[in-house]
Design a protein around this motif. Structure first.
Motif, PDB file in Angstrom:
ATOM      1  N   GLY A   1       0.819  -1.213   0.000  1.00 36.00           N
ATOM      2  CA  GLY A   1       0.000   0.000   0.000  1.00 36.00           C
ATOM      3  C   GLY A   1       0.850   1.258   0.000  1.00 36.00           C
TER       4      GLY A   1
ATOM      5  N   ASP B   1      -7.422   4.845   1.982  1.00 38.10           N
ATOM      6  CA  ASP B   1      -6.423   3.859   2.403  1.00 38.10           C
ATOM      7  C   ASP B   1      -7.132   2.858   3.327  1.00 38.10           C
TER       8      ASP B   1
ATOM      9  N   TYR C   1      -6.418  -1.345   6.979  1.00 39.00           N
ATOM     10  CA  TYR C   1      -6.922  -2.133   8.121  1.00 39.00           C
ATOM     11  C   TYR C   1      -8.340  -2.627   7.854  1.00 39.00           C
TER      12      TYR C   1
ATOM     13  N   THR D   1      -4.035  -3.581   1.074  1.00 33.77           N
ATOM     14  CA  THR D   1      -2.752  -4.269   1.206  1.00 33.77           C
ATOM     15  C   THR D   1      -2.965  -5.640   1.856  1.00 33.77           C
TER      16      THR D   1
ATOM     17  N   SER E   1      -0.676  -6.806   3.721  1.00 34.33           N
ATOM     18  CA  SER E   1       0.245  -6.759   4.867  1.00 34.33           C
ATOM     19  C   SER E   1      -0.421  -7.088   6.196  1.00 34.33           C
ATOM     20  N   LYS E   2      -1.610  -6.520   6.405  1.00 30.99           N
ATOM     21  CA  LYS E   2      -2.245  -6.657   7.726  1.00 30.99           C
ATOM     22  C   LYS E   2      -3.239  -7.804   7.729  1.00 30.99           C
TER      23      LYS E   2
ATOM     24  N   ARG F   1       5.430  -7.354   0.449  1.00 28.68           N
ATOM     25  CA  ARG F   1       5.230  -6.156  -0.364  1.00 28.68           C
ATOM     26  C   ARG F   1       4.222  -6.388  -1.491  1.00 28.68           C
TER      27      ARG F   1
HETATM   28  C1  LIG Z   1      -2.493   3.560   7.439  1.00 31.27           C
HETATM   29  C2  LIG Z   1      -1.546   2.709   6.684  1.00 31.27           C
HETATM   30  N1  LIG Z   1      -1.597   2.715   5.364  1.00 31.27           N
HETATM   31  C3  LIG Z   1      -0.762   1.975   4.628  1.00 31.27           C
HETATM   32  C4  LIG Z   1       0.189   1.185   5.206  1.00 31.27           C
HETATM   33  C5  LIG Z   1       1.111   0.485   4.269  1.00 31.27           C
HETATM   34  O1  LIG Z   1       1.213  -0.835   4.393  1.00 31.27           O
HETATM   35  P1  LIG Z   1       2.006  -1.672   3.291  1.00 31.27           P
HETATM   36  O2  LIG Z   1       2.934  -0.748   2.570  1.00 31.27           O
HETATM   37  O3  LIG Z   1       2.727  -2.708   4.061  1.00 31.27           O
HETATM   38  O4  LIG Z   1       0.979  -2.216   2.390  1.00 31.27           O
HETATM   39  C6  LIG Z   1       0.290   1.142   6.591  1.00 31.27           C
HETATM   40  C7  LIG Z   1       1.331   0.340   7.234  1.00 31.27           C
HETATM   41  O5  LIG Z   1       1.684   0.478   8.343  1.00 31.27           O
HETATM   42  C8  LIG Z   1      -0.601   1.926   7.346  1.00 31.27           C
HETATM   43  O6  LIG Z   1      -0.556   1.936   8.675  1.00 31.27           O
END
Ligand SMILES: Cc1ncc(COP(=O)(O)O)c(C=O)c1O
Length: 390
Positions: free
Chosen positions: A104, A207, A210, A238, A240-241, A249
């Motif tokens: 993200g 964004d 979460y 993303t 990621s979470k 990535r």
């Molecule tokens: C609010 C928010 N947006 C985006 C991201 C980006 O996450 P990533 O680059 O791992 O997808 C994070 C990561 O901490 C985040 O807290």
């Protein structure tokens, strides 16, 4: 040794507030103390096993050893569209409404460069995720802050924004569930956002990092569920979470085709897309059983309960987050957020992130991550109890 000057562009970049915190923490760790770090946002659990297996298998396929298609593999984009349909009942055209991202963060930083010219105005939340500021600086654009205040449930109060600011704004960042406040958006708020964006010609970038993490049985809503949202913006997601894949990535943007095209065009010039095997595993993550996500939300819910009830028991009146894996805690009045975080670090060896690091309206709060075991959270509460903070 010759010393080469940084470009003026790099000189424009915001200073990393949290770098000094990392340094302070390093010093306490080096002194040999047992530090409980609740200051970061790095998921502590491993990627679910079936996703790791999927990567292992995919890595053996020679197809993925070549350059991947510049704009991502079709199978991944189709999986993204299926995910949005299943989770949010939102229809996405995988050909024109998806851009594959290196997480993200990459998309968030790219967007201002895709849509803005020097001097253009961007609305950013305050407090907010600092990467928005980096993208704005790279585009040589200007920021106007939208305060997120507790009285408005940490949603921007559009009525308080000056008409002249709305007139010149071209882009707006929103983020719900919110980092750092843990707030979630309502359908009404997103409807108001679409109306505002239409009226003032603002591109909305939501964004949704979460998106999977909501508490008390409430699933966070996607901006794209709002009627008309695709007309005015995009959403950045993303893995990621949701799937503990922060190190992989991989993420994506979905929504307005003109914005997606601009992101893809910029990326055509900068990269070849993500390793195909990672895309295959990411597609499996989106399409296969979501039990791992339910389990993760349950884990965070348990930690949230332990932290919030523990802090309330020791006399700290705190609010529980509605989403994300952060708690946003009001600091006792006699401290600034930095003083308070410094006190917790030096006297309790507990790390929290001072709210002011997320913007001036973050002053008066600290952010605590639910990214360690319930045992360690209980220990953090015990240590805080021993301090004279109220
Ligand atoms: C609010 C928010 N947006 C985006 C991201 C980006 O996450 P990533 O680059 O791992 O997808 C994070 C990561 O901490 C985040 O807290």
């Amino acid at each position: 040794m010759k010393h080469f000057q940084k470009s003026e562009l790099l000189d424009r970049m915001p200073t990393q507030f949290f770098a000094s915190l990392v340094q302070k923490v390093g010093k306490v760790v080096a002194e040999g103390h047992d530090v409980i770090n609740l200051g970061q946002g790095n998921p502590d659990q491993p990627t679910p096993e079936h996703i790791v297996r999927s990567l292992q298998k995919a890595v053996e396929n020679p197809v993925h050893h070549k350059y991947s298609p510049f704009r991502g593999n079709d199978f991944f984009k189709e999986a993204i569209a299926a995910f949005y349909k299943r989770e949010y009942n939102v229809t996405i055209d995988p050909k024109t409404e998806v851009a594959v991202l290196f997480g993200g963060k990459a998309g968030l930083v790219e967007i201002p460069q895709c849509l803005l010219n020097e001097g253009d105005t961007v609305l950013v939340p305050d407090p907010g995720y600092p990467d928005y500021w980096s993208g704005v600086a790279l585009a040589k654009a200007e920021m106007e802050y939208m305060p997120l205040e507790e009285v408005y449930h940490f949603l921007p109060n559009y009525e308080a924004i000056d008409e002249s600011v709305l007139d010149k704004a071209k882009l707006m960042f929103l983020n719900y569930p919110n980092n750092p406040t843990g707030a979630v958006a309502t359908p009404e708020f997103f409807e108001e956002t679409v109306e505002l964006a239409e009226k003032y010609d603002i591109c909305v970038v939501h964004d949704f990092a979460y998106g999977a993490i909501g508490f008390e049985g409430k699933k966070p809503i996607s901006f794209l569920q709002t009627p008309g949202a695709k007309e005015v913006g995009i959403e950045i997601y993303t893995l990621s979470k949701t799937y503990n894949m922060a190190g992989w990535r991989v993420g994506f943007a979905v929504g307005n085709p003109s914005v997606i095209e601009a992101v893809n065009l910029l990326q055509d010039h900068m990269y070849v897309s993500i390793f195909g095997a990672v895309q295959e595993a990411a597609a499996d993550a989106l399409l296969e059983s979501q039990k791992c996500v339910d389990d993760l939300v349950e884990l965070y819910a348990e930690r949230r309960e332990v932290l919030i009830s523990g802090l309330r028991e020791i006399g700290w009146e705190v609010s529980a987050p509605e989403g994300s894996f952060f708690a946003w805690l009001k600091v006792p009045q006699k401290y600034t957020s930095t003083e308070f975080a410094d006190k917790l670090l030096s006297e309790a060896h507990v790390v929290v992130a001072p709210g002011v690091g997320f913007g001036s309206h973050g002053e008066g709060y600290v952010r605590v991550g639910l990214l360690t075991s319930t045992e360690r959270l209980k220990e953090a509460v015990r240590r805080i109890q021993k301090l004279d903070i109220f």
